[in-house]
Design an enzyme around this catalytic site. Structure first.
Site, PDB file in Angstrom:
ATOM      1  N   TYR A  57       8.237   6.150  15.942  1.00 21.19           N
ATOM      2  CA  TYR A  57       7.526   5.028  15.326  1.00 21.19           C
ATOM      3  C   TYR A  57       7.686   3.763  16.178  1.00 21.19           C
ATOM      4  O   TYR A  57       6.710   3.085  16.505  1.00 21.19           O
ATOM      5  CB  TYR A  57       8.064   4.802  13.915  1.00 21.19           C
ATOM      6  CG  TYR A  57       7.352   3.716  13.150  1.00 21.19           C
ATOM      7  CD1 TYR A  57       6.120   3.958  12.555  1.00 21.19           C
ATOM      8  CD2 TYR A  57       7.913   2.448  13.022  1.00 21.19           C
ATOM      9  CE1 TYR A  57       5.463   2.956  11.850  1.00 21.19           C
ATOM     10  CE2 TYR A  57       7.267   1.442  12.319  1.00 21.19           C
ATOM     11  CZ  TYR A  57       6.041   1.703  11.733  1.00 21.19           C
ATOM     12  OH  TYR A  57       5.394   0.703  11.040  1.00 21.19           O
TER      13      TYR A  57
HETATM   14  N1  LIG Z   1       4.873  -0.944   5.103  1.00 24.53           N
HETATM   15  C1  LIG Z   1       5.693  -1.413   6.020  1.00 24.53           C
HETATM   16  O1  LIG Z   1       6.876  -1.592   5.782  1.00 24.53           O
HETATM   17  C2  LIG Z   1       5.149  -1.749   7.397  1.00 24.53           C
HETATM   18  C3  LIG Z   1       5.867  -2.622   8.209  1.00 24.53           C
HETATM   19  C4  LIG Z   1       5.388  -2.928   9.483  1.00 24.53           C
HETATM   20  C5  LIG Z   1       4.200  -2.383   9.908  1.00 24.53           C
HETATM   21  N2  LIG Z   1       3.514  -1.532   9.104  1.00 24.53           N
HETATM   22  C6  LIG Z   1       2.272  -0.945   9.610  1.00 24.53           C
HETATM   23  O2  LIG Z   1       1.217  -1.321   8.783  1.00 24.53           O
HETATM   24  C7  LIG Z   1       0.168  -0.351   8.836  1.00 24.53           C
HETATM   25  C8  LIG Z   1      -0.253   0.013   7.426  1.00 24.53           C
HETATM   26  O3  LIG Z   1       0.820   0.642   6.772  1.00 24.53           O
HETATM   27  P1  LIG Z   1       1.020   0.628   5.186  1.00 24.53           P
HETATM   28  O4  LIG Z   1       2.369   0.099   4.939  1.00 24.53           O
HETATM   29  O5  LIG Z   1      -0.139  -0.005   4.523  1.00 24.53           O
HETATM   30  O6  LIG Z   1       1.074   2.197   4.913  1.00 24.53           O
HETATM   31  P2  LIG Z   1       0.190   3.115   3.990  1.00 24.53           P
HETATM   32  O7  LIG Z   1       0.778   4.466   4.123  1.00 24.53           O
HETATM   33  O8  LIG Z   1       0.049   2.504   2.638  1.00 24.53           O
HETATM   34  O9  LIG Z   1      -1.265   3.076   4.693  1.00 24.53           O
HETATM   35  C9  LIG Z   1      -1.561   3.723   5.891  1.00 24.53           C
HETATM   36  C10 LIG Z   1      -3.002   4.214   5.812  1.00 24.53           C
HETATM   37  O10 LIG Z   1      -3.354   4.793   7.079  1.00 24.53           O
HETATM   38  C11 LIG Z   1      -4.114   5.965   6.819  1.00 24.53           C
HETATM   39  N3  LIG Z   1      -4.029   6.891   7.944  1.00 24.53           N
HETATM   40  C12 LIG Z   1      -2.933   7.539   8.398  1.00 24.53           C
HETATM   41  N4  LIG Z   1      -3.254   8.334   9.426  1.00 24.53           N
HETATM   42  C13 LIG Z   1      -4.599   8.170   9.641  1.00 24.53           C
HETATM   43  C14 LIG Z   1      -5.527   8.729  10.559  1.00 24.53           C
HETATM   44  N5  LIG Z   1      -5.143   9.628  11.480  1.00 24.53           N
HETATM   45  N6  LIG Z   1      -6.819   8.325  10.496  1.00 24.53           N
HETATM   46  C15 LIG Z   1      -7.215   7.446   9.568  1.00 24.53           C
HETATM   47  N7  LIG Z   1      -6.395   6.903   8.652  1.00 24.53           N
HETATM   48  C16 LIG Z   1      -5.097   7.259   8.698  1.00 24.53           C
HETATM   49  C17 LIG Z   1      -3.488   6.552   5.553  1.00 24.53           C
HETATM   50  O11 LIG Z   1      -4.373   7.462   4.907  1.00 24.53           O
HETATM   51  C18 LIG Z   1      -3.186   5.303   4.752  1.00 24.53           C
HETATM   52  O12 LIG Z   1      -4.247   4.973   3.878  1.00 24.53           O
HETATM   53  C19 LIG Z   1       0.748   0.823   9.624  1.00 24.53           C
HETATM   54  O13 LIG Z   1       0.275   0.786  10.955  1.00 24.53           O
HETATM   55  C20 LIG Z   1       2.236   0.562   9.603  1.00 24.53           C
HETATM   56  O14 LIG Z   1       2.893   1.124  10.698  1.00 24.53           O
HETATM   57  C21 LIG Z   1       3.964  -1.207   7.850  1.00 24.53           C
END
Ligand SMILES: NC(=O)c1ccc[n+]([C@@H]2O[C@H](COP(=O)([O-])OP(=O)(O)OC[C@H]3O[C@@H](n4cnc5c(N)ncnc54)[C@H](O)[C@@H]3O)[C@@H](O)[C@H]2O)c1
Length: 260
Positions: free
Chosen positions: A167
């Site tokens: 990650y």
């Molecule tokens: N939640 C946290 O703590 C956090 C912190 C820092 C960064 N992020 C980043 O924020 C972004 C969103 O994460 P989130 O927390 O909303 O998670 P989440 O799991 O709620 O949402 C992620 C979304 O991406 C979609 N997805 C995954 N693989 C895919 C693919 N191959 N094609 C199309 N869609 C796909 C999933 O279906 C999901 O709807 C991510 O890139 C994550 O790394 C999250």
């Protein structure tokens, strides 16, 4: 009074738009007047997101790691609307939470495939089209603007994180992709930036154990997780004409964890 942005008639794509952060970002963009295409692989979550976000949201079931499907989708949005103003590369997966020697190579590959390669594929297709569209007249800047790309990276891409090598590496790669594409499009009026959030209360954060959660919380000087709305507000600014001279910039959202 809250800052207001006028994104009327702007066409935006938010990958992973059915998830926690993506949905919040889409909501903020729609509230500012944009039409938002949610690209997500989760069909049921997409239907739910569009029902929640209402008019202004469009759903497209899409796996961003499928190069041909990404190309077709980008062309379709361009054909439907005549331009693409905003791209938010937000889709991502966490993968295994284990020390590197216990992880499976397939997991490493999958996390890199979605978080980095998928974002590359979408950027490649969309920025290629953005470059061909006419610059927009802006009420804010005299300099030509063709589009904004915002990449959702992570604090872990800056600092690294034990038990999250894939990650962290994928997000570090996304930061380098951001800076590189920004240099390539600097004269095209396309502003490319990234944000590096700390943990937020989404499905992704719920994948981790209580012990790891406490560990992550303990690293954040402000003593709390970032709120979805806080991420959305920064992305909104980065997607607007207000952000006109910060290309290649990496914007922190870590409650003081990163002071660089
Ligand atoms: N939640 C946290 O703590 C956090 C912190 C820092 C960064 N992020 C980043 O924020 C972004 C969103 O994460 P989130 O927390 O909303 O998670 P989440 O799991 O709620 O949402 C992620 C979304 O991406 C979609 N997805 C995954 N693989 C895919 C693919 N191959 N094609 C199309 N869609 C796909 C999933 O279906 C999901 O709807 C991510 O890139 C994550 O790394 C999250």
């Amino acid at each position: 009074m809250r800052a207001r942005y006028d994104l009327a008639d702007r066409i935006a794509i938010v990958t992973g738009g059915a998830g926690g952060l993506g949905r919040g970002i889409a909501h903020a963009l729609i509230e500012a007047g944009a039409i938002v295409e949610l690209w997500d692989a989760d069909c049921a979550a997409l239907a739910d997101a569009v029902a929640e976000l209402g008019e202004g949201a469009r759903a497209r079931v899409l796996d961003i790691t499928d190069a041909a499907a990404v190309e077709v989708a980008a062309q379709a949005v361009f054909k439907d609307h005549g331009r693409i103003d905003i791209l938010v590369n937000n889709a991502g997966v966490l993968g295994e939470v284990k020390p590197v020697w216990e992880t499976m190579p397939e997991n490493f590959q999958r996390v890199l495939q979605v978080n980095l390669f998928g974002s590359y594929l979408v950027t490649r297709a969309v920025v290629g089209l953005m470059r061909r569209q006419p610059a927009r007249a802006s009420a804010i800047t005299l300099h030509p603007l063709r589009g904004h790309v915002v990449n959702i990276a992570s604090i872990q891409g800056k600092e690294g994180m034990a038990k999250a090598a894939a990650y962290s590496a994928s997000k570090a790669g996304l930061l380098a992709l951001t800076k590189s594409v920004a240099k390539e499009t600097a004269l095209d009026g396309i502003i490319v930036t990234a944000v590096t959030p700390a943990a937020a209360e989404t499905a992704m954060a719920r994948e981790i154990s209580a012990e790891r959660r406490a560990d992550i919380l303990g690293r954040i000087p402000m003593g709390r997780f970032v709120e979805v709305e806080e991420v959305a507000r920064l992305v909104l600014w980065l997607s607007s004409d207000e952000c006109s001279f910060s290309t290649g910039g990496i914007f922190d959202l870590s409650g003081g964890r990163a002071t660089y």
